[in-house]
Design an enzyme around this catalytic site. Structure first.
Site, short mmCIF file in Angstrom:
data_model
loop_
_atom_site.label_atom_id
_atom_site.label_comp_id
_atom_site.label_asym_id
_atom_site.label_seq_id
_atom_site.Cartn_x
_atom_site.Cartn_y
_atom_site.Cartn_z
N GLN A 1 3.09 -1.06 8.24
CA GLN A 1 3.31 -2.32 7.51
C GLN A 1 2.74 -3.52 8.27
O GLN A 1 2.78 -4.64 7.77
CB GLN A 1 4.82 -2.54 7.28
CG GLN A 1 5.47 -1.51 6.40
CD GLN A 1 5.11 -1.64 4.91
OE1 GLN A 1 4.58 -2.65 4.47
NE2 GLN A 1 5.40 -0.59 4.15
N ASN B 1 9.54 -1.65 6.99
CA ASN B 1 9.09 -1.61 5.59
C ASN B 1 10.13 -2.14 4.62
O ASN B 1 9.79 -2.61 3.54
CB ASN B 1 8.70 -0.18 5.19
CG ASN B 1 9.77 0.84 5.51
OD1 ASN B 1 10.24 0.92 6.64
ND2 ASN B 1 10.18 1.60 4.53
N SER C 1 -1.98 3.21 7.71
CA SER C 1 -2.21 3.85 6.41
C SER C 1 -3.03 2.94 5.50
O SER C 1 -2.74 1.74 5.39
CB SER C 1 -0.85 4.14 5.76
OG SER C 1 -1.01 4.89 4.59
N CYS D 1 11.26 5.12 -1.25
CA CYS D 1 11.95 6.39 -1.05
C CYS D 1 13.44 6.24 -1.34
O CYS D 1 14.04 7.04 -2.05
CB CYS D 1 11.80 6.89 0.38
SG CYS D 1 10.26 6.42 1.15
N THR E 1 -11.51 19.60 5.75
CA THR E 1 -12.72 18.87 5.38
C THR E 1 -12.38 17.41 5.18
O THR E 1 -11.40 17.08 4.50
CB THR E 1 -13.32 19.45 4.08
OG1 THR E 1 -13.59 20.83 4.31
CG2 THR E 1 -14.59 18.73 3.68
N HIS F 1 -3.38 2.72 2.21
CA HIS F 1 -2.88 2.16 0.94
C HIS F 1 -1.95 0.96 1.12
O HIS F 1 -1.60 0.29 0.15
CB HIS F 1 -2.27 3.25 0.05
CG HIS F 1 -0.92 3.75 0.43
ND1 HIS F 1 0.22 3.34 -0.24
CD2 HIS F 1 -0.51 4.63 1.36
CE1 HIS F 1 1.27 3.98 0.29
NE2 HIS F 1 0.86 4.76 1.25
N ALA G 1 0.04 8.44 6.65
CA ALA G 1 0.70 8.04 7.90
C ALA G 1 1.86 8.99 8.19
O ALA G 1 2.21 9.21 9.34
CB ALA G 1 1.18 6.60 7.81
N THR G 2 2.43 9.55 7.15
CA THR G 2 3.49 10.55 7.36
C THR G 2 2.94 11.69 8.21
O THR G 2 3.59 12.15 9.15
CB THR G 2 4.01 11.06 5.99
OG1 THR G 2 4.54 9.94 5.28
CG2 THR G 2 5.05 12.13 6.16
N1 PLP Z 1 5.79 4.09 7.91
C1 PLP Z 1 6.08 3.01 7.20
C2 PLP Z 1 6.69 1.82 7.87
C3 PLP Z 1 5.82 2.98 5.83
O1 PLP Z 1 6.13 1.89 5.12
C4 PLP Z 1 5.25 4.12 5.22
C5 PLP Z 1 5.03 4.16 3.76
O2 PLP Z 1 5.92 3.87 2.99
C6 PLP Z 1 4.94 5.23 6.02
C7 PLP Z 1 5.23 5.17 7.36
C8 PLP Z 1 4.31 6.45 5.44
O3 PLP Z 1 2.97 6.18 5.05
P1 PLP Z 1 2.18 7.12 4.05
O4 PLP Z 1 2.50 6.64 2.66
O5 PLP Z 1 0.72 6.91 4.40
O6 PLP Z 1 2.62 8.50 4.30
#
Ligand code: PLP
Length: 372
Positions: free
Chosen positions: A177, A149, A194, A315, A232, A196, A69-70
């Site tokens: 989230q 988050n 995302s 983080c 890919t 995971h 997602a980043t």
């Molecule tokens: N945005 C939010 C609210 C998140 O909690 C996270 C992950 O911690 C991300 C973005 C980033 O997701 P990813 O781990 O897929 O890069």
């Protein structure tokens, strides 16, 4: 170990692991090859795409898979600003967004964009009047997350999207989230999710794009993902994401009811002296961010090694800096450092949660010289 860190990542659903297996083992062909095996892998990706799109539940667009997602958020912000009409170089976002949004905005600011970071109240929520006040024809993009988050609060994304549209700006919603937990309101042009965070594998995510709002590409090369993203594709990861998304959609009500019960049980087990950070009403209840005056939260985490929970975000825990979200809701550094986040969900049993909360509570009281 009792796992209470669902915002950092979630346990992989058995169904998702099973869906990945064939594409990891025998069916390893490149999904962009014209062979029958390649076409089968490509078809599996399309099935997964449909499953994730249905879980997002929005009309009028489609998604591209990304590695995280980043990446999706970087792509949305940078690619939209690059395509923005002359004179629109402003981004409106919120002080409590994820680092993927805030750091990308900082980067864009260094390249000439204007960034407005809206404040949040003590409840963690933005004031719509503040959004309205800063929107005009210089704004290219509005980026507001749905579920925070760190503290789980739910921003009024549907209303923000309406305001953004009236101002002619593109609206990005970080729904990482929220997916599977809180319905994504109509209106956003770009939505990041995302795998995971919804019991799928790490290393796969997506950007949903309203037709016509596709950002300029971030990654250049073979153009494998509909000419918009190169690299890919990973059939196994897509299949795992798809299976997890399907499950999230099917189990939406059941998972929500389970989380409500867990929230009530956890709160009932805490002794007086704890305060919940942020709104308790407009909130995903699988995020219990709490603080206790004078608590050394880092020590508490170190002392309870067989319970996985965290300070703010994963983080923030690594950096040693007090969380920017807790600071944004008006907490002092000391209050931020006395906060912990307990995250739970589908695979958390009430019994293990109550046992862990009881131990956390007793340890916190012991730290402060109080009887357990
Ligand atoms: N945005 C939010 C609210 C998140 O909690 C996270 C992950 O911690 C991300 C973005 C980033 O997701 P990813 O781990 O897929 O890069």
């Amino acid at each position: 170990m009792i796992y209470l860190d669902y915002q950092a990542t979630t346990p992989v659903a058995p169904e998702a692991a099973e869906a990945m297996r064939p594409w990891v083992e025998a069916q390893f062909a490149n999904p962009h090859s014209p062979s029958r095996w390649g076409r089968e892998a490509a078809a599996a990706i399309e099935v997964a795409r449909g499953q994730v799109e249905r879980a997002i539940g929005l009309e009028g667009g489609s998604l591209a898979f990304t590695a995280s997602a980043t990446e999706a958020i970087n792509w949305a912000l940078k690619g939209t600003l690059e395509k923005a009409p002359q004179g629109r170089s402003r981004i409106v976002t919120v002080a409590s967004e994820h680092a993927a949004v805030l750091d990308t905005c900082d980067w864009l600011e260094g390249r000439g964009c204007d960034v407005t970071r809206l404040a949040v109240g003590r409840d963690g929520l933005i004031d719509l009047a503040d959004v309205e006040a800063v929107l005009d024809d210089r704004v290219a993009m509005v980026a507001v997350m749905l579920v925070n988050n760190e503290i789980g609060v739910i921003q009024p994304v549907g209303e923000v999207a309406r305001l953004a549209r009236e101002a002619g700006a593109v609206m990005l919603c970080d729904a990482v989230q929220a997916l599977g937990r809180v319905a994504i309101p109509e209106g956003a042009d770009l939505v990041a999710v995302s795998a995971h965070k919804i019991h799928g594998p790490k290393g796969i995510a997506a950007l949903w794009m309203r037709e016509g709002a596709e950002p300029a590409p971030l990654l250049h090369g073979g153009g494998q993902e509909r000419g918009l993203r190169s690299g890919t594709m990973a059939p196994a990861l897509c299949a795992g994401f798809g299976a997890a998304a399907r499950l999230a959609a099917v189990r939406f009500e059941e998972d929500a009811a389970h989380v409500e019960r867990l929230w009530d049980s956890a709160l009932a087990k805490l002794s007086p002296g704890w305060t919940v950070n942020g709104s308790t009403e407009r909130r995903h209840r699988g995020n219990l961010s709490i603080r206790r005056e004078g608590l050394d939260a880092a020590r508490l985490i170190a002392d309870l090694r067989d319970v996985a929970f965290s300070l703010g975000s994963a983080c923030a825990s690594g950096s040693g800096r007090p969380s920017h979200v807790l600071r944004a809701i008006g907490l002092s550094d000391a209050q931020a450092r006395s906060s912990i986040r307990l995250g739970f969900g589908r695979y958390t049993s009430e019994e293990e949660l109550v046992s862990a909360v009881g131990r956390i509570d007793a340890e916190a009281r012991a730290q402060q010289g109080l009887a357990a």
